[in-house]
Design an enzyme around this catalytic site. Sequence first.
Site, PDB file in Angstrom:
ATOM      1  N   CYS A   2       0.825  -1.187   0.000  1.00 42.27           N
ATOM      2  CA  CYS A   2       0.000   0.000   0.000  1.00 42.27           C
ATOM      3  C   CYS A   2       0.865   1.245   0.000  1.00 42.27           C
ATOM      4  O   CYS A   2       2.063   1.196  -0.233  1.00 42.27           O
ATOM      5  CB  CYS A   2      -0.898  -0.001   1.248  1.00 42.27           C
ATOM      6  SG  CYS A   2      -1.701  -1.578   1.583  1.00 42.27           S
ATOM      7  N   GLY A  78       3.188  -2.990   3.735  1.00 44.51           N
ATOM      8  CA  GLY A  78       4.118  -4.097   3.849  1.00 44.51           C
ATOM      9  C   GLY A  78       3.454  -5.434   4.083  1.00 44.51           C
ATOM     10  O   GLY A  78       2.266  -5.627   3.810  1.00 44.51           O
ATOM     11  N   SER A 377      11.235 -12.416  -5.992  1.00 49.29           N
ATOM     12  CA  SER A 377      12.391 -12.111  -6.844  1.00 49.29           C
ATOM     13  C   SER A 377      13.680 -12.535  -6.153  1.00 49.29           C
ATOM     14  O   SER A 377      13.756 -12.579  -4.921  1.00 49.29           O
ATOM     15  CB  SER A 377      12.418 -10.600  -7.133  1.00 49.29           C
ATOM     16  OG  SER A 377      13.673 -10.188  -7.601  1.00 49.29           O
ATOM     17  N   GLY A 378      14.714 -12.814  -6.937  1.00 44.76           N
ATOM     18  CA  GLY A 378      16.007 -13.225  -6.400  1.00 44.76           C
ATOM     19  C   GLY A 378      16.902 -12.077  -5.987  1.00 44.76           C
ATOM     20  O   GLY A 378      18.083 -12.288  -5.678  1.00 44.76           O
TER      21      GLY A 378
END
Length: 615
Positions: A2, A78, A377-378
Amino acid sequence: MCGFVGFVNYKNDISKMKNILLNMNSTLSKRGPDEDGFFVDKNVALAHKRLIVIDPNGGTQPMIEKNTYGEYVIVYNGQIYNTKEIRKTLLEKGFTFNSHSDTEVLLKAYIHYGNDVVNHLNGIFAFAIWNSRKKELFLARDHFGIKPLFYTIKNDCLVFGSEIKALFEYPGVEKTLDNQGICELFGIGPAHTPGTTIFKDIYELKPAHYAVFNNYGLHIDRYWKLKSEKHTDDFDTTCDKVKYILEDSIKSQLVSDVPLCTFLSGGLDSSIITKFASDYCQKEGLSPLDTYSIDYIDNDKNFVKSDFQPNSDNYYINLMNKNLHTNHHQIVIDTPELASYLEDAMIARDMPGMADIDSSLLLFCKNVKNEMTVALSGECADEIFGGYPWFFRDDALNSATFPWSIAIDERQKLLNPSIGSKVNLRNYIDYRYNESLSEVEILDCDTDETAEKRKISHLTLNWFMQTLLDRSDRMSMYNGFELRVPFCDYRLAQYVWNIPWELKALNGREKGLLRYICRDFLPDEIIDRKKSPYPKTHNPSYLAKVKVMLSDIMKDKNAPINSLLNRDYILEILNSDGSAFSRPWFGQLMTGPQLMAYLCQVNMWLEKYQPKLEL
């Protein structure tokens, strides 16, 4: 995920300033396209834009909790990954819950723990909680600053928000570029010094910090930092612990009430995440995992091997897909799109950034958002496990500056001479570099090599990684899309921080220990693949496109870029296709075409934000 905004004033009644609050909040619409809300009282105003990921009905914000001790109001951006564990503890303490949202758990955890709540959280977060009994505001940000939070103080009023642009909607908050701002923008940028921004008097709450604002003013404390300790685990135990923490981090981040996927480049880091995520989906009887990769039109035709980009991704992506039960999707982006979204990428950051390295991620997320809302994601594995060339190259290690940004003389030359005579980039960079290194705790038991690598790791984690985390947040949230980074778990970072370099770089390889740990569940070709960074376009039409864009800007002698930068040097850069600036602007990827695109972004930023120059 958000965005939120707010302001607190103890000297004036702000209950009639709702329109200002809503104007601030409207700037964050892209971060939270699903829902919004606000709370206004005599001394506090809070507003929120929501991207629904967990508990669509129970996670509405601002969330208000009233009890015998007063009223508490939270706005939050978060995801708390240990929500289940905190909720269980709070239930045992007598708390009850009306939803399964992490927002409610976070709010009640604050009511129970007070300011110490931050020491009980594992996740990505920035939040503000108003405590009506104490009449104070509590602000906090996650361990590595994955989620943003900016603030300023104007006429005794604390003004804050998830993005800088929101603060400019508050009366009297100005866009001013002073000497330090120029040093940040052209000396440090697109990185930034933790706690600062390029705008005068606008700050970020540093990662791993919390703040309390009350009648006594603003008080900021640090709640966590990497601690240097002797590593006592043997090799097998070290491997087991790294694997356990990493797998636990990935599993905890697979929680979502909306469609979730992974980004898969065929590199070591994204392959690890995809492997664990795919296995989890199979074990839980879920639908096969969706994976996504990015490529560019005609990239295979134009790919040029280099030390920084030794091979392209497609072969390795196909290899992983053959080994996993996944549904893979390839997003192919064309050159005109990359150039046309440079301005959007700049607006998302509120400053010039990583040029098409930004706009490509923005477009990637925009396309994936059509089907998904969350991706893993890495990102951050290279920073934590030592994956970058500068961990190994003597020229970088001995550069006595930030090794991803060594073109200091060229950066200084880029300034307009009238400004360059007042602004010394090298002095500022040296100051920030030495200031940062002074924070590193070296142990008596550290070998010379481990001590050296602690220093470069500290710089990489606190500067380079922050830039990539900013990029990940802004480019994804600009599309109402949540990007999670399992490698950036503070438990993993803390443990790996103390592993001796000789183990971390096992067999002399970048991320050697991580490669060894994965040898039993990833194909050998993935394990042995040399690090290849985020893919960029190699299509010569991109260079041609940004060259035309910059040429058109420079044809206008009144273009605002001329007042800030050295026109003659920019023309020299243009005429040499970027080679007049002999080294990358930043990192490994920002070479000639990206530098020209960056200069276009500078002019766009000056036109859009119109900062007042104060030297």
